[in-house]
Design an enzyme around this catalytic site. Structure first.
Site, mmCIF file in Angstrom:
data_model
loop_
_atom_site.group_PDB
_atom_site.id
_atom_site.type_symbol
_atom_site.label_atom_id
_atom_site.label_comp_id
_atom_site.label_asym_id
_atom_site.label_seq_id
_atom_site.Cartn_x
_atom_site.Cartn_y
_atom_site.Cartn_z
ATOM 1 N N THR A 44 0.783 -1.593 -0.237
ATOM 2 C CA THR A 44 0.257 -0.010 0.071
ATOM 3 C C THR A 44 1.045 1.206 0.157
ATOM 4 O OG1 THR A 44 -1.507 1.037 1.715
ATOM 5 C CG2 THR A 44 0.526 -0.317 2.400
ATOM 6 N N ASP A 45 0.250 2.336 -0.697
ATOM 7 C CA ASP A 45 0.946 3.560 -0.594
ATOM 8 C C ASP A 45 1.405 3.751 0.488
ATOM 9 O OD1 ASP A 45 -1.911 4.492 -0.341
ATOM 10 O OD2 ASP A 45 -1.676 5.781 -1.786
ATOM 11 N N GLU A 46 0.308 3.797 1.875
ATOM 12 C CA GLU A 46 0.729 4.086 2.956
ATOM 13 C C GLU A 46 1.423 4.040 4.454
ATOM 14 O OE1 GLU A 46 -3.288 4.062 5.520
ATOM 15 O OE2 GLU A 46 -4.725 3.513 4.179
ATOM 16 N N TYR A 52 -1.498 -0.424 11.115
ATOM 17 C CA TYR A 52 -1.555 -0.861 9.456
ATOM 18 C C TYR A 52 -0.556 -0.078 9.097
ATOM 19 C CZ TYR A 52 -3.206 -1.423 5.270
ATOM 20 O OH TYR A 52 -2.938 -1.349 3.167
ATOM 21 N N LYS A 57 2.949 -3.245 7.062
ATOM 22 C CA LYS A 57 2.076 -3.211 5.639
ATOM 23 C C LYS A 57 4.065 -3.141 5.298
ATOM 24 C CE LYS A 57 0.782 -4.289 3.324
ATOM 25 N NZ LYS A 57 -0.001 -5.933 3.122
#
Length: 325
Positions: free
Chosen positions: A125-127, A149, A153
């Site tokens: 994810t870009d997060e 989260y 990741k």
């Protein structure tokens, strides 16, 4: 060709599986697919075509080493979607996110080595990049996650890279922007707001609603993963964006219009802890290297998504019940 898809009964994984089974990916028209899914609240048997002659479903945990060692032999490739993914849940249940996202990834990659799986795509994810005030993240940007989260990741990405660097595992990493489309669990912003509006309820908008996200239709994301699986380089990271930045307020206003509601349906709520202000991906690498181009227009895709939820009330109401369990 035989492909194992972890988390293949979830939102993005099931779209990838359904598309592969209908021949939507060149070179994989006759591929056999094994879905490994724990079938938690976010995994749904109804998302995949059970009974399809080229589909096998294995209910199980990606952290279960013995199960993986039993299932993996004979598979040519693995696409790893399985993850805890809802930021709000990670604020109070971080241990589940660390277990599934970090230990699960490590266990999967270790057993891929043991089973001599030839190719792995790890979906992220870009997060993991945090928040960016201006400009866009390249794949070389430092990882600065701001939620449990995102941190889990980021850790899983580093685990994946280490298995390439240390063991020579042929693994690539993708980092996508916010996905939307049919079959997404109603805990996420777009399906939550759609289902609330369809039931005549208000939508809970965090803070002033000016947080910016880049939106990507699930089909464009799935096509990008197919490109990375087929032609991506080992050890490389590929950003996958939709090229469409919107404030949460702007998305909300579009959904109000599509659902026949007005601004009185917005309920501003206290902002989320550590809420990232803006995400933006530089996706030039996957465009130039693999020929990726997102094709689904945001407004058209959003309208089609509203229609899908309007036509599939039984599906999303059942999904909401599982989420409360």
């Amino acid at each position: 060709m035989k492909v194992l898809v972890t988390g293949g009964a979830g939102f993005i994984g099931s779209h990838y599986v359904r598309t592969m089974l209908v021949g939507g990916y060149p070179g994989y028209e006759q591929a056999r697919v094994t879905v490994l899914d724990k079938l938690t609240y976010a995994g749904n048997r109804d998302n995949i075509p059970l009974g399809h002659p080229r589909l096998d479903l294995v209910e199980g945990d990606v952290c279960d080493r013995d199960l993986l060692l039993e299932v993996l032999p004979g598979h040519d490739a693995v696409v790893h979607f399985a993850a805890e993914s809802h930021v709000d849940r990670s604020l109070s249940l971080a241990d589940a996110f660390v277990r599934t996202n970090v230990l699960g990834t490590q266990t999967l990659l270790d057993t891929c080595l043991a089973a001599k799986v030839g190719r792995v795509v790890h979906v992220s994810t870009d997060e993991v990049y945090g928040s960016i005030a201006e400009g866009s993240w390249t794949e070389e940007w430092p990882l600065l996650p701001n939620s449990p989260y995102a941190a889990s990741k980021a850790a899983s990405d580093l685990i994946a890279r280490s298995y390439w660097r240390t063991h020579g595992l042929d693994v690539s990493i993708t980092r996508c922007s916010n996905n939307f489309g049919p079959h997404q669990h109603p805990e996420k912003l777009i399906p939550l707001f759609i289902t609330n509006l369809l039931e005549g309820e208000q939508v809970p908008l965090y803070g002033d609603g000016l947080n910016v996200r880049e939106w990507l239709h699930v089909d464009d994301h799935s096509q990008a993963i197919r490109l990375v699986l087929t032609r991506g380089r080992a050890g490389e990271i590929y950003n996958v964006g939709g090229g469409n930045e919107q404030t949460n307020l702007s998305v909300t206003e579009r959904l109000l219009e599509l659902c026949g509601a007005d601004r009185s349906s917005i309920r501003h709520v206290e902002d989320r802890k550590g809420h990232d202000q803006r995400y933006s991906l530089d996706e030039s690498k996957i465009r130039e290297e693999l020929g990726y181009t997102p094709k689904v227009d945001f407004d058209a895709g959003l309208a089609e998504t509203v229609v899908w939820y309007r036509d599939n009330e039984q599906w999303w109401k059942a999904s909401m019940e599982r989420g409360r369990g």
